[in-house]
Design a protein around this motif. Sequence first.
Motif, PDB file in Angstrom:
ATOM      1  N   LYS A   1       0.837  -1.208   0.000  1.00 33.58           N
ATOM      2  CA  LYS A   1       0.000   0.000   0.000  1.00 33.58           C
ATOM      3  C   LYS A   1       0.867   1.251   0.000  1.00 33.58           C
ATOM      4  CE  LYS A   1      -4.107  -1.904   2.157  1.00 33.58           C
ATOM      5  NZ  LYS A   1      -5.067  -1.806   3.248  1.00 33.58           N
ATOM      6  N   ALA A   2       1.955   1.212   0.745  1.00 35.02           N
ATOM      7  CA  ALA A   2       2.866   2.358   0.771  1.00 35.02           C
ATOM      8  C   ALA A   2       3.521   2.547  -0.599  1.00 35.02           C
ATOM      9  CB  ALA A   2       3.933   2.164   1.840  1.00 35.02           C
ATOM     10  N   GLN A   3       3.866   1.460  -1.251  1.00 30.87           N
ATOM     11  CA  GLN A   3       4.448   1.556  -2.584  1.00 30.87           C
ATOM     12  C   GLN A   3       3.441   2.136  -3.577  1.00 30.87           C
ATOM     13  OE1 GLN A   3       5.799  -2.410  -3.438  1.00 30.87           O
ATOM     14  NE2 GLN A   3       7.880  -1.984  -2.734  1.00 30.87           N
TER      15      GLN A   3
ATOM     16  N   SER B   1       1.838   6.664  -6.845  1.00 27.34           N
ATOM     17  CA  SER B   1       0.820   7.658  -7.174  1.00 27.34           C
ATOM     18  C   SER B   1       1.365   9.075  -7.054  1.00 27.34           C
ATOM     19  CB  SER B   1      -0.402   7.498  -6.261  1.00 27.34           C
ATOM     20  OG  SER B   1      -1.011   6.257  -6.475  1.00 27.34           O
ATOM     21  N   VAL B   2       2.162   9.318  -6.032  1.00 28.23           N
ATOM     22  CA  VAL B   2       2.760  10.649  -5.849  1.00 28.23           C
ATOM     23  C   VAL B   2       3.710  10.955  -7.005  1.00 28.23           C
ATOM     24  CG1 VAL B   2       4.353  11.976  -4.399  1.00 28.23           C
ATOM     25  CG2 VAL B   2       2.469  10.723  -3.361  1.00 28.23           C
ATOM     26  N   ALA B   3       4.524   9.969  -7.391  1.00 24.75           N
ATOM     27  CA  ALA B   3       5.441  10.181  -8.508  1.00 24.75           C
ATOM     28  C   ALA B   3       4.679  10.411  -9.805  1.00 24.75           C
ATOM     29  CB  ALA B   3       6.382   8.984  -8.648  1.00 24.75           C
ATOM     30  N   GLY B   4       3.648   9.621 -10.037  1.00 21.03           N
ATOM     31  CA  GLY B   4       2.842   9.796 -11.240  1.00 21.03           C
ATOM     32  C   GLY B   4       2.136  11.137 -11.263  1.00 21.03           C
TER      33      GLY B   4
ATOM     34  N   LEU C   1      -5.071   8.559  -8.736  1.00 23.21           N
ATOM     35  CA  LEU C   1      -4.150   7.474  -9.066  1.00 23.21           C
ATOM     36  C   LEU C   1      -4.096   6.420  -7.964  1.00 23.21           C
ATOM     37  CD1 LEU C   1      -1.223   9.456 -10.717  1.00 23.21           C
ATOM     38  CD2 LEU C   1      -2.912   8.016 -11.845  1.00 23.21           C
ATOM     39  N   THR C   2      -4.152   6.839  -6.719  1.00 23.20           N
ATOM     40  CA  THR C   2      -4.159   5.881  -5.608  1.00 23.20           C
ATOM     41  C   THR C   2      -5.426   5.031  -5.633  1.00 23.20           C
ATOM     42  OG1 THR C   2      -2.852   7.404  -4.267  1.00 23.20           O
ATOM     43  CG2 THR C   2      -3.990   5.637  -3.104  1.00 23.20           C
ATOM     44  N   MET C   3      -6.569   5.664  -5.853  1.00 22.38           N
ATOM     45  CA  MET C   3      -7.822   4.912  -5.907  1.00 22.38           C
ATOM     46  C   MET C   3      -7.836   3.938  -7.090  1.00 22.38           C
ATOM     47  SD  MET C   3      -9.366   5.724  -3.238  1.00 22.38           S
ATOM     48  CE  MET C   3     -10.861   4.842  -3.562  1.00 22.38           C
ATOM     49  N   VAL C   4      -7.285   4.336  -8.222  1.00 24.48           N
ATOM     50  CA  VAL C   4      -7.220   3.436  -9.380  1.00 24.48           C
ATOM     51  C   VAL C   4      -6.358   2.223  -9.049  1.00 24.48           C
ATOM     52  CG1 VAL C   4      -6.273   3.222 -11.716  1.00 24.48           C
ATOM     53  CG2 VAL C   4      -7.723   5.162 -11.134  1.00 24.48           C
ATOM     54  N   GLN C   5      -5.227   2.438  -8.399  1.00 27.67           N
ATOM     55  CA  GLN C   5      -4.354   1.308  -8.059  1.00 27.67           C
ATOM     56  C   GLN C   5      -5.015   0.369  -7.049  1.00 27.67           C
ATOM     57  OE1 GLN C   5      -0.268   2.028  -7.138  1.00 27.67           O
ATOM     58  NE2 GLN C   5      -0.072   3.625  -8.680  1.00 27.67           N
ATOM     59  N   PHE C   6      -5.674   0.930  -6.038  1.00 26.26           N
ATOM     60  CA  PHE C   6      -6.335   0.083  -5.043  1.00 26.26           C
ATOM     61  C   PHE C   6      -7.512  -0.674  -5.659  1.00 26.26           C
ATOM     62  CE2 PHE C   6      -4.821   2.877  -1.295  1.00 26.26           C
ATOM     63  CZ  PHE C   6      -3.624   2.196  -1.264  1.00 26.26           C
TER      64      PHE C   6
END
Length: 107
Positions: free
Chosen positions: A3-5, A10-13, A83-88
Amino acid sequence: MSKAQSVVKSVAGAALLTLATVVATLLYLMFSTDGDGTVHREALFGSLFFESREKAGGATGVSMGVENPTALIVLFLVLVVVLTMVQFTYRGLKQRREHLIREMSGH
């Protein structure tokens, strides 16, 4: 740990997408000026500006940059959340699919 990764990715993107938006907007402002004389244009709710003015001897002075970073910060934060929500969501759907495949093969 994963989750941290995801958040770090997401921050980098989001940083890259925000930077690309800034560059594209400044290029648009630069190439959309028409006429001679002093031109002052703003974009992204006043965050970015482009200004050109005629100087002595026929030269053109150009300045551009960030005037008010609030909209850029909001854009960055919105992109991080999306981006975080898309990854999760992707990870959850992938785990659900694997669970269903295991369940079907067990019968």
